[in-house]
Each structure stands twice: as C-alpha cells, then as structure tokens.
Design an enzyme around this catalytic site. Structure first.
Site, PDB file in Angstrom:
ATOM      1  N   GLU A 164      70.546  54.264 -27.906  1.00 43.03           N
ATOM      2  CA  GLU A 164      69.966  53.282 -26.912  1.00 43.03           C
ATOM      3  C   GLU A 164      69.178  52.904 -27.553  1.00 43.03           C
ATOM      4  O   GLU A 164      68.633  51.345 -26.173  1.00 43.03           O
ATOM      5  CB  GLU A 164      68.826  54.891 -26.555  1.00 43.03           C
ATOM      6  CG  GLU A 164      69.225  56.133 -25.636  1.00 43.03           C
ATOM      7  CD  GLU A 164      69.757  56.782 -27.083  1.00 43.03           C
ATOM      8  OE1 GLU A 164      69.748  56.242 -28.155  1.00 43.03           O
ATOM      9  OE2 GLU A 164      68.958  58.652 -26.097  1.00 43.03           O
ATOM     10  N   CYS A 208      65.445  61.292 -27.126  1.00 45.43           N
ATOM     11  CA  CYS A 208      65.418  61.409 -27.129  1.00 45.43           C
ATOM     12  C   CYS A 208      63.496  60.712 -26.707  1.00 45.43           C
ATOM     13  O   CYS A 208      63.192  59.805 -26.165  1.00 45.43           O
ATOM     14  CB  CYS A 208      64.706  61.141 -28.660  1.00 45.43           C
ATOM     15  SG  CYS A 208      64.467  59.603 -29.493  1.00 45.43           S
TER      16      CYS A 208
END
Lengths: 150, 150
Positions: free
Chosen positions: A61, A89
C-alpha cells in the site's frame, strides 16, 4: 452501475492486485499486492517489498500510494480506489487516511494486524470500505506462503 | 546513567531533531524532524518531505526509519531510540511498531493526529515512550509555521 457490475469490476481489479501478490510470492516476500484505480484508469500497481528493500515501510500500500501520487502529480487521491489483497495494517491505514483515498477494497481480513481492530478511525471520514472481494484467493496465497516458510 | 543524565542526553538528541525541523521549516515543510540513535551513535537524521516529494508517506519518521535500516543493513531497530519533535501519527506509529524500535522520545503532543489517542497499541509492546522533551521549542516551531501560513 448496479451492484453486480460494481462487484464484477471490483473483482477484476482485485485480480490484478492478486497478480502483484503472486509476484511478491515468487520474490520471497509476504504476498500482498495493491492497485490504485482512478476513474477506471489503473494508475499504480505494487507489491510488498519489505525483504528486498530491508525496509518495514515498504508494504504494497505504501509503494502504491507513492506511485499513484507521482503519477497524478499530487498528494491527494480522493477520486481513487485502492485495491489490496490483505486488510491494511495501522501504518498503511494511516497513509491511506493522509492520502484521503476515497474508497478502499480489500480481499481478506488481517485479524492480528488489521486497522479495523487497532485503528478504526485511521481512514478519511468520507472513505468507503469494502472487504471480502476474492477473499479465498487472497487468503490462500498467504496461507501457502506461510506453510512453505515453516 | 541517572535520570538527570538521561534527560540531558535526550535533550541533546532532541535538539538535533529540532535542527532537522528547522531545515524542514526553511523548505516550506511542516517542521518536524527526527533522529535515530543506536548505542550513542546517530545513525539517521531526517525531516518531513511531504511537500517536496508530493508524498503523504514522506513524514520525518518514515524517512528516518528507512535510512536507519539502510545504515545498519537490517529491518529491525530494537536497540535504537527514535527522537522526533512531534508525537508520531498513526502511520508513523505503525512503522515504528513494525521496526520494533525499542524507545521513542517525542517533543510535543499532537492532540489531533497523535497515535496515543488513535492507535495506542501501534508500537511494539516492549517499546518505552517518553514525551515532553524540549516540548516548548518543538511546539513553537509548529505554531510559528502555521501562523505564517495563514
């Protein structure tokens, strides 16, 4: 666009994210892949590179957000959708929030490290979140990776 | 080392982080600076570069973690202390957790975006956290920046 069409589009882009995860897998990386789509245009694809770069910040990401911002020449990605095979996360959810990504679609949940448990307010308040797209495929590549590592 | 000596050491390294924040300030960046120290050796210094790089992930902490990992040739920073002028955000706290930084020292709190409110479990469970070192200087440079921007 009706719900079926949207789902089919989400599956299409998630399949591209899965291809990125497969690339990570072959490189010995935890197999997570991500794609950013802006108005039906794929503007960035990336996969986890933490081992290759010896850098804990090199999640799929993070890479894809940096690439997308480079591509559009601006920091904010309100009109974009991030597809990622694993639930982001805390770190990545924070980055997704800063980038003001408008929509996040993830494949399988990450019960241990996922943001939805540990930092539920990390994303931009206007962001919409969809989970469970190609969930089994996204989970299976992770299971396969960790089974082989043991 | 007694508490006074430790505090004076913390202030010394925080002053270096403030110098980084000053550099950010002169570059038109939100003035946050960070330093990573490993067994009394400074292994990385960095400042916020989000504007320069058009990249929301380019916070001082993210830069300095990547630099420190490059410096020591490994991803984990258990024996290191991160000094940062502003309380880390969710994203940076997540990165600090992944890097397993053993100790985090920050100058002033960030009530709006700080991890201690929004993601209190982001850091490694064994990490120790100290706040309020050169708090006024760290806050003042932020206030000065935002006052001039308005």
């Amino acid at each position: 666009m009706n719900i079926e069409q949207l789902k089919s589009k989400d599956e299409y882009y998630m399949r591209l994210a899965l291809l990125e995860a497969e690339t990570a897998y072959t490189e010995g990386e935890i197999p997570v892949g991500a794609v950013i789509v802006c108005r039906d245009r794929i503007i960035a694809r990336a996969h986890n590179l933490t081992e290759t770069l010896h850098d804990v910040t090199a999640h799929a990401e993070m890479q894809v957000i940096t690439m997308a911002a480079n591509e559009i020449g601006g920091k904010y990605l309100q009109d974009c959708t991030l597809y990622v095979t694993l639930e982001p996360c805390i770190m990545c959810a924070g980055a997704i929030g800063w980038a003001q990504l408008g929509r996040v679609v993830y494949g399988c949940a990450d019960e241990r490290r996922g943001f939805s448990v540990h930092a539920p307010q990390a994303l931009h308040p206007k962001a919409s979140v969809v989970s469970g797209i190609l969930e089994n495929e996204c989970r299976n590549i992770m299971l396969r990776f960790f089974r082989e590592k043991r």
